[in-house]
Design an enzyme around this catalytic site. Structure first.
Site, PDB file in Angstrom:
ATOM      1  N   HIS A  93      15.835 -12.900 -15.334  1.00  0.00           N
ATOM      2  CA  HIS A  93      15.778 -12.118 -16.568  1.00  0.00           C
ATOM      3  C   HIS A  93      14.392 -11.565 -16.886  1.00  0.00           C
ATOM      4  O   HIS A  93      14.270 -10.475 -17.431  1.00  0.00           O
ATOM      5  CB  HIS A  93      16.339 -12.934 -17.732  1.00  0.00           C
ATOM      6  CG  HIS A  93      17.831 -12.897 -17.760  1.00  0.00           C
ATOM      7  ND1 HIS A  93      18.604 -13.943 -17.338  1.00  0.00           N
ATOM      8  CD2 HIS A  93      18.684 -11.895 -18.095  1.00  0.00           C
ATOM      9  CE1 HIS A  93      19.871 -13.606 -17.441  1.00  0.00           C
ATOM     10  NE2 HIS A  93      19.955 -12.373 -17.887  1.00  0.00           N
ATOM     11  N   ARG A 119      21.459  -6.703 -24.631  1.00  0.00           N
ATOM     12  CA  ARG A 119      21.262  -8.152 -24.452  1.00  0.00           C
ATOM     13  C   ARG A 119      20.616  -8.723 -25.718  1.00  0.00           C
ATOM     14  O   ARG A 119      19.391  -8.819 -25.822  1.00  0.00           O
ATOM     15  CB  ARG A 119      20.346  -8.415 -23.254  1.00  0.00           C
ATOM     16  CG  ARG A 119      20.960  -8.140 -21.896  1.00  0.00           C
ATOM     17  CD  ARG A 119      19.988  -8.566 -20.801  1.00  0.00           C
ATOM     18  NE  ARG A 119      20.607  -8.647 -19.505  1.00  0.00           N
ATOM     19  CZ  ARG A 119      20.533  -7.692 -18.574  1.00  0.00           C
ATOM     20  NH1 ARG A 119      19.888  -6.570 -18.817  1.00  0.00           N
ATOM     21  NH2 ARG A 119      21.108  -7.856 -17.398  1.00  0.00           N
ATOM     22  N   ARG A 121      26.470  -7.211 -26.672  1.00  0.00           N
ATOM     23  CA  ARG A 121      26.925  -8.475 -26.092  1.00  0.00           C
ATOM     24  C   ARG A 121      26.480  -9.609 -27.007  1.00  0.00           C
ATOM     25  O   ARG A 121      25.327  -9.644 -27.430  1.00  0.00           O
ATOM     26  CB  ARG A 121      26.302  -8.667 -24.709  1.00  0.00           C
ATOM     27  CG  ARG A 121      26.602 -10.050 -24.161  1.00  0.00           C
ATOM     28  CD  ARG A 121      26.127 -10.205 -22.769  1.00  0.00           C
ATOM     29  NE  ARG A 121      24.705 -10.503 -22.703  1.00  0.00           N
ATOM     30  CZ  ARG A 121      24.069 -10.652 -21.558  1.00  0.00           C
ATOM     31  NH1 ARG A 121      24.710 -10.501 -20.415  1.00  0.00           N
ATOM     32  NH2 ARG A 121      22.787 -10.922 -21.543  1.00  0.00           N
ATOM     33  N   GLU A 160      31.981 -12.611 -15.200  1.00  0.00           N
ATOM     34  CA  GLU A 160      30.794 -13.017 -14.438  1.00  0.00           C
ATOM     35  C   GLU A 160      30.893 -14.445 -13.916  1.00  0.00           C
ATOM     36  O   GLU A 160      29.941 -14.994 -13.397  1.00  0.00           O
ATOM     37  CB  GLU A 160      29.502 -12.798 -15.239  1.00  0.00           C
ATOM     38  CG  GLU A 160      29.554 -13.180 -16.689  1.00  0.00           C
ATOM     39  CD  GLU A 160      28.292 -12.795 -17.466  1.00  0.00           C
ATOM     40  OE1 GLU A 160      27.352 -12.246 -16.893  1.00  0.00           O
ATOM     41  OE2 GLU A 160      28.274 -13.069 -18.667  1.00  0.00           O
ATOM     42  N   ASN A 213      25.250  -9.844 -11.691  1.00  0.00           N
ATOM     43  CA  ASN A 213      24.128 -10.767 -11.453  1.00  0.00           C
ATOM     44  C   ASN A 213      24.639 -12.201 -11.426  1.00  0.00           C
ATOM     45  O   ASN A 213      24.313 -12.991 -10.542  1.00  0.00           O
ATOM     46  CB  ASN A 213      23.077 -10.645 -12.561  1.00  0.00           C
ATOM     47  CG  ASN A 213      22.539  -9.242 -12.681  1.00  0.00           C
ATOM     48  OD1 ASN A 213      22.630  -8.468 -11.734  1.00  0.00           O
ATOM     49  ND2 ASN A 213      22.009  -8.904 -13.834  1.00  0.00           N
ATOM     50  N   ASP A 214      25.424 -12.527 -12.438  1.00  0.00           N
ATOM     51  CA  ASP A 214      25.943 -13.892 -12.500  1.00  0.00           C
ATOM     52  C   ASP A 214      27.135 -14.080 -11.572  1.00  0.00           C
ATOM     53  O   ASP A 214      27.280 -15.129 -10.953  1.00  0.00           O
ATOM     54  CB  ASP A 214      26.343 -14.233 -13.937  1.00  0.00           C
ATOM     55  CG  ASP A 214      25.121 -14.626 -14.748  1.00  0.00           C
ATOM     56  OD1 ASP A 214      24.306 -15.398 -14.225  1.00  0.00           O
ATOM     57  OD2 ASP A 214      24.976 -14.134 -15.875  1.00  0.00           O
ATOM     58  N   ARG A 248      20.116 -17.419  -9.124  1.00  0.00           N
ATOM     59  CA  ARG A 248      19.538 -16.074  -9.136  1.00  0.00           C
ATOM     60  C   ARG A 248      18.034 -16.049  -9.386  1.00  0.00           C
ATOM     61  O   ARG A 248      17.382 -15.012  -9.214  1.00  0.00           O
ATOM     62  CB  ARG A 248      20.262 -15.185 -10.159  1.00  0.00           C
ATOM     63  CG  ARG A 248      20.139 -15.646 -11.579  1.00  0.00           C
ATOM     64  CD  ARG A 248      21.102 -14.929 -12.497  1.00  0.00           C
ATOM     65  NE  ARG A 248      20.506 -13.796 -13.184  1.00  0.00           N
ATOM     66  CZ  ARG A 248      21.083 -13.140 -14.177  1.00  0.00           C
ATOM     67  NH1 ARG A 248      22.294 -13.461 -14.582  1.00  0.00           N
ATOM     68  NH2 ARG A 248      20.482 -12.133 -14.760  1.00  0.00           N
ATOM     69  N   CYS A 257      27.676  -3.881 -15.344  1.00  0.00           N
ATOM     70  CA  CYS A 257      26.371  -3.815 -16.021  1.00  0.00           C
ATOM     71  C   CYS A 257      25.326  -4.714 -15.363  1.00  0.00           C
ATOM     72  O   CYS A 257      24.234  -4.874 -15.881  1.00  0.00           O
ATOM     73  CB  CYS A 257      26.522  -4.142 -17.500  1.00  0.00           C
ATOM     74  SG  CYS A 257      27.144  -5.800 -17.790  1.00  0.00           S
TER      75      CYS A 257
END
Ligand code: PEP
Ligand code: MG
Length: 587
Positions: free
Chosen positions: A198, A305, A341, A442, A465-466, A476, A513
């Protein structure tokens, strides 16, 4: 020139945020405040008490200094929070109880203070009153400062240093990145991390060049060393020679020309050669990015986010504060939608110093994160849901939940959302009764249950990503296994196909996303699979749009058909690379 007579050393890391920078190093070493606990002899008690008084005074002076600075730069309103911090220092209960604890026991003063402060933070954070709950954040901030002063630690942030520097850190937290002074930080290098951690995502948004995964670089350099950072290729060059600087100067000019061309192209419609339109939205972490993402022609926001609102000041924003922020975003984008989100704290985004909420976890990515955290701390979740609902009256707002693992969580979240709707209706507060509510896919279990979740959702947003991290069991943020993190893995491809098919069968749209959506090499795969929208860091939109305008959707579908026949990642990657290279050189 700045290069010194020391030999040039090249270190290869992972390219994380594009750009080239050259400057002097500022080492930023993170270490947890490890609190010593020891006995204090009777004859040392007066000195210990004095130490406490000095730390309180130093903290007061620090806060007053910060308050004056914030007042000067941002205004009186923003500086008001520090009045609350100053009041904490005068709190007779907190200070008095610490002193009593010290008098009755025989342990050192920082251990006493830490114990009392934690008790207060926990008590305040559990109160069902918004104003009092916020006090927990104030106490936490101040307590951290007092402890730092007691331990003689110099506060080091990424904004309180002199001059322009390349930050070299063992690790850097998302909250530190988001608080970074963009005008002073030339680039960021971290020993750990990967392209999807992140902190790196934030660096990309802020357009700060970054290289991660340099392993032990922090041990090989000292403050003031000269370093060249290539965020395109992941190279870090210590003590660059004149020739190297000259070579990179030329590369930089070339890159800037390419970026300028891409930027110009980004103003053109997002349509493939065979006429298929592709919706490109932006990922944002803060509202001050809105102007910037508009300059890249993003069609609204596909992922806001919101946890960064919490991380930025390391405090929990009130419903009203959140409402003002979401409303500003809704109004700014008008007819273009803004997908908000709900809170995704935890994982690599804990809120430091919140003992009541975050405790040490052996596997934070498998721990108390996102929707799990919200369902555990319902009052925080309700504050956020009400703020989002209220903002929906001012634009086109969509809401989505992160890290849903199955229908139970989704149902519970929706029940709470319904209760918030009822509450607002009862108070006569306006909101969009039809605000779409989506589910992020995810976690592999959610992907497997796409049919069930699609029936309960207005849209899907795939967090690759997840999803990749959990499917392939690759942390990650771990640089040692970053090379194994493969968006083109055949299992990932099949899983994506399954999600899109199930969503479309249920008649809902799918957005991607995660970082995969902003990588032009993988965009044809996503589009060929039938993904309806892509959302990415604003700065990545020009390159993605350039590719979209150079390709046919029919070819993307053929690419997917071919890729699905492959059983090895390397083959799929080669197909993607060939597709990409052919389009980019044809133009
Ligand atoms: C994702 O997981 O792909 C995603 C978009 O969410 P985040 O990166 O914030 O976890
Ligand atoms: Mg995610």
């Amino acid at each position: 020139m700045d290069a010194r007579n020391t030999p040039e050393i090249a270190v290869q890391g992972i390219a994380a945020s594009p750009g080239i920078a050259h400057g002097q190093v500022l080492r930023h070493i993170q270490c947890d405040l490890e609190l010593p606990v020891y006995q204090v002899k009777p004859e040392q008690r007066a000195a210990e008490q004095e130490r406490f008084d000095r730390a309180l005074l130093a903290t007061r002076q620090q806060i007053q200094r910060i308050k004056a600075e914030v007042e000067k730069n941002l205004g009186a309103d923003e500086a008001r929070i520090f009045d609350a911090h100053l009041l904490v220092l005068e709190d007779q209960a907190l200070i008095g109880e610490t002193e009593r604890e010290f008098e009755t026991g025989s342990i050192n003063i920082e251990a006493c203070f830490d114990k009392v402060a934690k008790r207060y933070i926990k008590a305040f954070s559990e109160i069902d009153d918004e104003y009092l709950r916020e006090r927990a954040g104030d106490i936490r901030d101040v307590a951290q400062r007092v402890l730092q002063n007691l331990l003689g630690r110099v506060e080091q942030t990424l904004s309180n240093f002199e001059g322009n520097r390349v930050i070299v850190a063992n690790d850097i937290s998302p909250s530190e990145t988001v608080g970074m002074d963009r005008n002073k930080v030339l680039a960021v290098i971290t020993d750990s991390g990967s392209r999807t951690s992140h902190a790196v995502i934030v660096a990309r948004t802020l357009r700060v060049p970054a290289v991660v995964g340099t392993r032990d670089l922090t041990k090989r350099i000292v403050d003031g060393d000269w370093v060249l950072v290539d965020g395109y290729d992941g190279a870090v060059i210590l003590n660059p020679s004149e020739q190297t600087l000259f070579r990179y100067g030329k590369i930089q000019v070339k890159r800037r020309n390419i970026e300028q061309r891409l930027l110009e192209a980004s103003r053109l419609p997002s349509v493939t050669l065979d006429g298929a339109g592709v919706m490109l939205r932006a990922n944002i972490e803060r509202t001050d990015e809105m102007e910037q993402v508009r300059s890249y022609s993003a069609k609204g926001v596909g992922l806001f986010r919101t946890e960064f609102l919490y991380l930025q000041g390391n405090r929990i924003p009130s419903e009203e504060e959140q409402f003002q922020i979401y409303k500003a975003a809704a109004e700014f984008f008008g007819d273009e939608s803004v997908t908000i989100r709900t809170l995704d704290l935890g994982g690599d985004k804990p809120m430091p110093g919140n003992p009541g909420m975050f405790s040490h976890e052996a596997n934070p990515f498998l721990g108390m994160r996102a929707i799990r955290f919200c369902l555990e701390h319902e009052h925080l979740f309700r504050d956020q849901l009400r703020a989002i609902l209220r903002a929906s009256a001012f634009g086109k707002v969509l809401l989505m939940y992160p890290m849903i693992s199955g229908p139970e969580e989704l149902d519970r979240a929706n029940e709470i959302l319904d209760e918030c709707r009822v509450e607002l209706r009862g108070r006569g507060v306006a909101f969009d009764e039809k605000m779409p509510v989506g589910t992020m896919i995810e976690i592999p279990s959610a992907a497997m249950l796409s049919d069930i979740l699609a029936a309960k959702s207005d849209f899907f947003s795939i967090g690759t990503n997840d999803l990749i991290q959990y499917m392939l069991a690759i942390d990650r943020g771990n640089e040692r296994i970053a090379h194994l993190y493969e968006p083109a893995h055949p299992a990932v491809l099949r899983m994506l196909r399954h999600i899109v098919e199930q969503a479309h069968q249920a008649g809902i749209k799918v957005c991607v996303c995660g970082e995969m959506a902003g990588d032009p090499r993988y965009v044809p795969l996503l589009l060929g699979l039938g993904v309806d929208e892509l959302s990415m860091a604003g700065s990545l939109i020009p390159a993605v749009k350039f590719l979209i305008r150079a390709m046919n959707m029919a070819d993307a579908k053929s690419l997917v058909a071919e890729a699905l026949k492959q059983n090895k990642t390397a083959k799929i990657k080669a197909l993607c690379n060939a597709f990409y290279t052919a389009r980019m050189t044809e133009k």
